[in-house]
Design a protein around this motif. Structure first.
Motif, mmCIF file in Angstrom:
data_model
loop_
_atom_site.group_PDB
_atom_site.id
_atom_site.type_symbol
_atom_site.label_atom_id
_atom_site.label_comp_id
_atom_site.label_asym_id
_atom_site.label_seq_id
_atom_site.Cartn_x
_atom_site.Cartn_y
_atom_site.Cartn_z
ATOM 1 N N ARG A 136 55.089 46.115 36.143
ATOM 2 C CA ARG A 136 54.633 45.333 37.291
ATOM 3 C C ARG A 136 53.655 44.278 36.797
ATOM 4 O O ARG A 136 53.106 44.382 35.696
ATOM 5 C CB ARG A 136 53.977 46.227 38.351
ATOM 6 N N ALA A 137 53.439 43.241 37.605
ATOM 7 C CA ALA A 137 52.634 42.097 37.170
ATOM 8 C C ALA A 137 51.288 42.083 37.887
ATOM 9 O O ALA A 137 51.220 42.121 39.119
ATOM 10 C CB ALA A 137 53.385 40.799 37.446
ATOM 11 N N LEU A 138 50.226 42.024 37.088
ATOM 12 C CA LEU A 138 48.869 41.866 37.618
ATOM 13 C C LEU A 138 48.418 40.443 37.343
ATOM 14 O O LEU A 138 48.415 39.980 36.199
ATOM 15 C CB LEU A 138 47.902 42.847 36.941
ATOM 16 N N LEU A 139 48.036 39.736 38.403
ATOM 17 C CA LEU A 139 47.559 38.363 38.269
ATOM 18 C C LEU A 139 46.039 38.364 38.316
ATOM 19 O O LEU A 139 45.434 39.017 39.167
ATOM 20 C CB LEU A 139 48.122 37.500 39.397
ATOM 21 N N VAL A 140 45.417 37.638 37.397
ATOM 22 C CA VAL A 140 43.964 37.516 37.348
ATOM 23 C C VAL A 140 43.605 36.036 37.382
ATOM 24 O O VAL A 140 44.042 35.274 36.511
ATOM 25 C CB VAL A 140 43.385 38.169 36.068
ATOM 26 N N ARG A 141 42.852 35.629 38.390
ATOM 27 C CA ARG A 141 42.375 34.247 38.454
ATOM 28 C C ARG A 141 40.986 34.184 37.837
ATOM 29 O O ARG A 141 40.090 34.938 38.228
ATOM 30 C CB ARG A 141 42.326 33.737 39.893
ATOM 31 N N ILE A 142 40.795 33.266 36.882
ATOM 32 C CA ILE A 142 39.547 33.159 36.131
ATOM 33 C C ILE A 142 38.940 31.784 36.401
ATOM 34 O O ILE A 142 39.591 30.759 36.176
ATOM 35 C CB ILE A 142 39.797 33.328 34.615
ATOM 36 N N TRP A 143 37.697 31.784 36.880
ATOM 37 C CA TRP A 143 37.014 30.532 37.191
ATOM 38 C C TRP A 143 36.209 30.040 35.989
ATOM 39 O O TRP A 143 35.902 30.830 35.070
ATOM 40 C CB TRP A 143 36.120 30.710 38.416
ATOM 41 N N PRO A 144 35.825 28.751 35.978
ATOM 42 C CA PRO A 144 35.101 28.200 34.822
ATOM 43 C C PRO A 144 33.792 28.908 34.492
ATOM 44 O O PRO A 144 33.320 28.818 33.362
ATOM 45 C CB PRO A 144 34.854 26.736 35.232
ATOM 46 N N ASN A 145 33.182 29.611 35.453
ATOM 47 C CA ASN A 145 31.937 30.331 35.170
ATOM 48 C C ASN A 145 32.183 31.721 34.579
ATOM 49 O O ASN A 145 31.246 32.477 34.339
ATOM 50 C CB ASN A 145 31.079 30.441 36.426
ATOM 51 N N GLY A 146 33.446 32.077 34.350
ATOM 52 C CA GLY A 146 33.771 33.359 33.740
ATOM 53 C C GLY A 146 34.067 34.470 34.729
ATOM 54 O O GLY A 146 34.538 35.534 34.331
ATOM 55 N N GLN A 147 33.787 34.261 36.009
ATOM 56 C CA GLN A 147 34.103 35.285 36.996
ATOM 57 C C GLN A 147 35.603 35.296 37.259
ATOM 58 O O GLN A 147 36.290 34.289 37.079
ATOM 59 C CB GLN A 147 33.323 35.025 38.288
ATOM 60 N N PHE A 148 36.112 36.456 37.727
ATOM 61 C CA PHE A 148 37.552 36.593 37.912
ATOM 62 C C PHE A 148 37.848 37.515 39.076
ATOM 63 O O PHE A 148 36.995 38.303 39.518
ATOM 64 C CB PHE A 148 38.221 37.114 36.638
ATOM 65 N N ALA A 149 39.075 37.428 39.576
ATOM 66 C CA ALA A 149 39.543 38.300 40.649
ATOM 67 C C ALA A 149 40.998 38.656 40.385
ATOM 68 O O ALA A 149 41.799 37.771 40.064
ATOM 69 C CB ALA A 149 39.410 37.600 42.005
ATOM 70 N N PRO A 150 41.364 39.940 40.487
ATOM 71 C CA PRO A 150 42.752 40.364 40.256
ATOM 72 C C PRO A 150 43.520 40.533 41.564
ATOM 73 O O PRO A 150 42.935 40.753 42.633
ATOM 74 C CB PRO A 150 42.578 41.704 39.560
ATOM 75 N N MET A 151 44.820 40.455 41.484
ATOM 76 C CA MET A 151 45.691 40.782 42.612
ATOM 77 C C MET A 151 47.073 41.112 42.062
ATOM 78 O O MET A 151 47.450 40.689 40.970
ATOM 79 C CB MET A 151 45.768 39.634 43.625
ATOM 80 N N THR A 152 47.833 41.884 42.828
ATOM 81 C CA THR A 152 49.194 42.229 42.444
ATOM 82 C C THR A 152 50.132 41.128 42.896
ATOM 83 O O THR A 152 50.078 40.691 44.050
ATOM 84 C CB THR A 152 49.620 43.564 43.073
ATOM 85 N N ILE A 153 50.998 40.662 41.999
ATOM 86 C CA ILE A 153 51.956 39.618 42.350
ATOM 87 C C ILE A 153 53.080 40.219 43.178
ATOM 88 O O ILE A 153 53.692 41.217 42.787
ATOM 89 C CB ILE A 153 52.536 38.946 41.089
ATOM 90 N N VAL A 154 53.311 39.619 44.323
ATOM 91 C CA VAL A 154 54.406 40.071 45.177
ATOM 92 C C VAL A 154 55.650 39.216 44.944
ATOM 93 O O VAL A 154 56.759 39.718 44.793
ATOM 94 C CB VAL A 154 53.999 40.022 46.659
ATOM 95 N N LYS A 155 55.447 37.885 44.906
ATOM 96 C CA LYS A 155 56.589 36.976 44.728
ATOM 97 C C LYS A 155 56.420 36.109 43.492
ATOM 98 O O LYS A 155 57.116 36.262 42.513
ATOM 99 C CB LYS A 155 56.766 36.109 45.977
ATOM 100 N N THR A 156 55.454 35.155 43.524
ATOM 101 C CA THR A 156 55.287 34.222 42.418
ATOM 102 C C THR A 156 53.821 34.115 42.029
ATOM 103 O O THR A 156 52.931 34.551 42.766
ATOM 104 C CB THR A 156 55.795 32.814 42.798
ATOM 105 N N ALA A 157 53.570 33.456 40.882
ATOM 106 C CA ALA A 157 52.203 33.269 40.406
ATOM 107 C C ALA A 157 51.427 32.297 41.269
ATOM 108 O O ALA A 157 50.202 32.214 41.153
ATOM 109 C CB ALA A 157 52.231 32.773 38.953
ATOM 110 N N ASP A 158 52.107 31.552 42.136
ATOM 111 C CA ASP A 158 51.404 30.624 43.021
ATOM 112 C C ASP A 158 50.493 31.350 44.001
ATOM 113 O O ASP A 158 49.659 30.723 44.662
ATOM 114 C CB ASP A 158 52.418 29.768 43.799
ATOM 115 N N GLU A 159 50.645 32.656 44.112
ATOM 116 C CA GLU A 159 49.787 33.429 45.003
ATOM 117 C C GLU A 159 48.341 33.433 44.530
ATOM 118 O O GLU A 159 47.448 33.823 45.281
ATOM 119 C CB GLU A 159 50.301 34.872 45.106
ATOM 120 N N ALA A 160 48.083 32.988 43.301
ATOM 121 C CA ALA A 160 46.715 32.938 42.783
ATOM 122 C C ALA A 160 45.831 32.037 43.621
ATOM 123 O O ALA A 160 44.616 32.226 43.695
ATOM 124 C CB ALA A 160 46.721 32.454 41.333
#
Length: 443
Positions: A136-160
């Motif tokens: 399964r695919a775990l998507l992690v969005r990483i901001w320029p300050n180093g903070q991040f948030a994860p979510m499970t991909i349901v359809k595409t990576a555009d869900e970030a």
């Protein structure tokens, strides 16, 4: 975790990774100046290039370039400050995020690195990484300050793009919320430094993660659970408990536990007693200090450890005494309003049972003049639980359903965002707020 060396191997690699970062240095060199172009200095590092453009005014602009991917401006200031800032970013594990000016074609360039997931830049300078975990695919969005948030991909990576910076992962340390900082060292994705401890975060599956507590080279403990469980952990009491259980270093000059045991055995022999008597006339014997491990083991061979009050979801040290810190008329009005809301709750509906329990917690918090709370569902429930207002933290589905039921019936509960909610206790003191209007005239 995908590595044969297991947890200790991850900790060892983390320490090596951190030491390697601190050893990094930047060597700036001037680029040959072309006609009409600004003077530029370049410093290379394993992940790309820092570019320092010097303006005619003497100020500079720091840019980072990801070869083959794009570039992003990191800041402006004096050249000396920007050189120091570039080194600070590098030793801190950055630059984080991705380029804002990226190569374009049919789509934004996607960079695949061994074990580091697929990377995709986003328009605000953040980046999305996709990790494959147990098919399964775990998507992690990483901001320029180093903070991040994860979510499970349901359809595409555009869900970030659904993730906002307020969704970034935080660790609770008592009353403080510390952001996790992204660490590019799979399977590790986040770290928090709580001197003298390091806390490491590793996803095991898209819905399961492990929190590892480390002190120096020692693994003190770990907790495994769903993301919401990890978010609800207060690491302060947990670290204190782990430190109390960890073996203490022997006091300098005191004998080791083995030496203390050997001395105790020898003391029982007649010859040893005579020798001890002679030593007493000359001076004091070398006995273990009361705070040394050997002395504690001899004095309390079977000491009982006091049972610690539960602070995790599902257990309470005991209900707090209700305190009323607002005006009596206002207290009577909010109590009556919440009682009417409870009477309106439908029976047999998902979340209704917990909604009634949550109303009691909201009433106690409001009477205690608690400030307004905002955050994700698990954060709000955890705060009420830690303050003694809520007996336990509910399952995610039941908690969300309860909030929806209450938001339809009282202005005390508001939805700010599809993942963020507000308990508007502060509106009690605003005569023009929707909550005060609902309460009616108050003398």
């Amino acid at each position: 975790m995908g590595y044969a060396s297991g947890v200790r191997g991850v900790v060892r690699r983390f320490r090596e990774h951190r030491l390697a970062l601190q050893e990094l240095a930047l060597r700036w060199r001037a680029e040959p100046q072309t006609k009409g172009a600004l003077p530029m200095e370049v410093a290379e590092h394993p992940g790309g290039l820092f570019l320092l453009e010097v303006m005619e005014s003497g100020s500079g602009r720091l840019v980072h370039s990801w070869p083959g991917w794009g570039r992003r401006t990191l800041g402006t200031g004096s050249p000396e400050q920007l050189r120091a800032e570039a080194l600070r970013i590098l030793r801190g594990g950055g630059p984080f995020g991705g380029p804002m000016i990226a190569r374009t074609g049919d789509h934004i360039v996607q960079v695949r690195e061994p074990q580091s997931g697929m990377r995709q830049t986003l328009p605000d300078g953040s980046e999305a990484r996709i990790y494959l975990l147990a098919q399964r695919a775990l998507l992690v969005r990483i901001w320029p300050n180093g903070q991040f948030a994860p979510m499970t991909i349901v359809k595409t990576a555009d869900e970030a793009t659904k993730l906002i910076e307020d969704d970034a992962e935080h660790l609770s340390l008592g009353s403080t919320r510390v952001p996790w900082i992204f660490t590019d060292m799979p399977p590790l994705i986040g770290t928090v430094r709580a001197d003298p401890y390091d806390l490491l975060l590793c996803p095991l599956r898209v819905d399961l993660a492990v929190l590892i507590a480390v002190k120096g080279e020692d693994v003190l403990g770990l907790k495994i659970g769903a993301w919401d469980v990890i978010r609800s952990i207060d690491a302060g009491p947990w670290l204190a408990e782990l430190a109390a259980r960890a073996p203490k270093a022997p006091t300098p000059g005191a004998p080791t536990p083995e030496a203390a045991a050997a001395g105790k055995t020898t003391k029982g022999a007649p010859g040893a007693q005579a020798a001890t008597g002679k030593q007493k006339t000359a001076g004091p014997t070398a006995t273990p200090k009361s705070d040394s491990p050997g002395a504690q083991a001899a004095a309390k061979p079977a000491s009982k450890q006091r049972k610690r009050a539960a602070t995790s979801p599902g257990g309470m040290p005991g209900p707090r005494e209700r305190r009323v810190r607002i005006k009596p008329a206002l207290a009577a009005a909010i109590t009556q309003h919440l009682a009417s809301v409870a009477a309106e709750l439908p029976a047999g509906v998902l979340g209704a049972a917990f909604a009634a329990e949550l109303l009691r917690a909201l009433e106690a918090a409001a009477l205690g003049d608690h400030p307004t709370l905002t955050g994700k569902t698990i954060e709000l429930f955890s705060r009420l639980h830690k303050r003694g207002f809520l007996a336990s933290v509910p399952a995610d589905q039941a908690g969300r359903a309860a909030l929806k039921l209450l938001a339809e019936r009282t202005p005390l509960v508001r939805r700010l965002h599809y993942r963020r909610w507000c308990f508007a206790f502060g509106d009690l003191h605003n005569p023009t707020s929707a909550l005060r209007v609902r309460l009616g005239p108050i003398e």
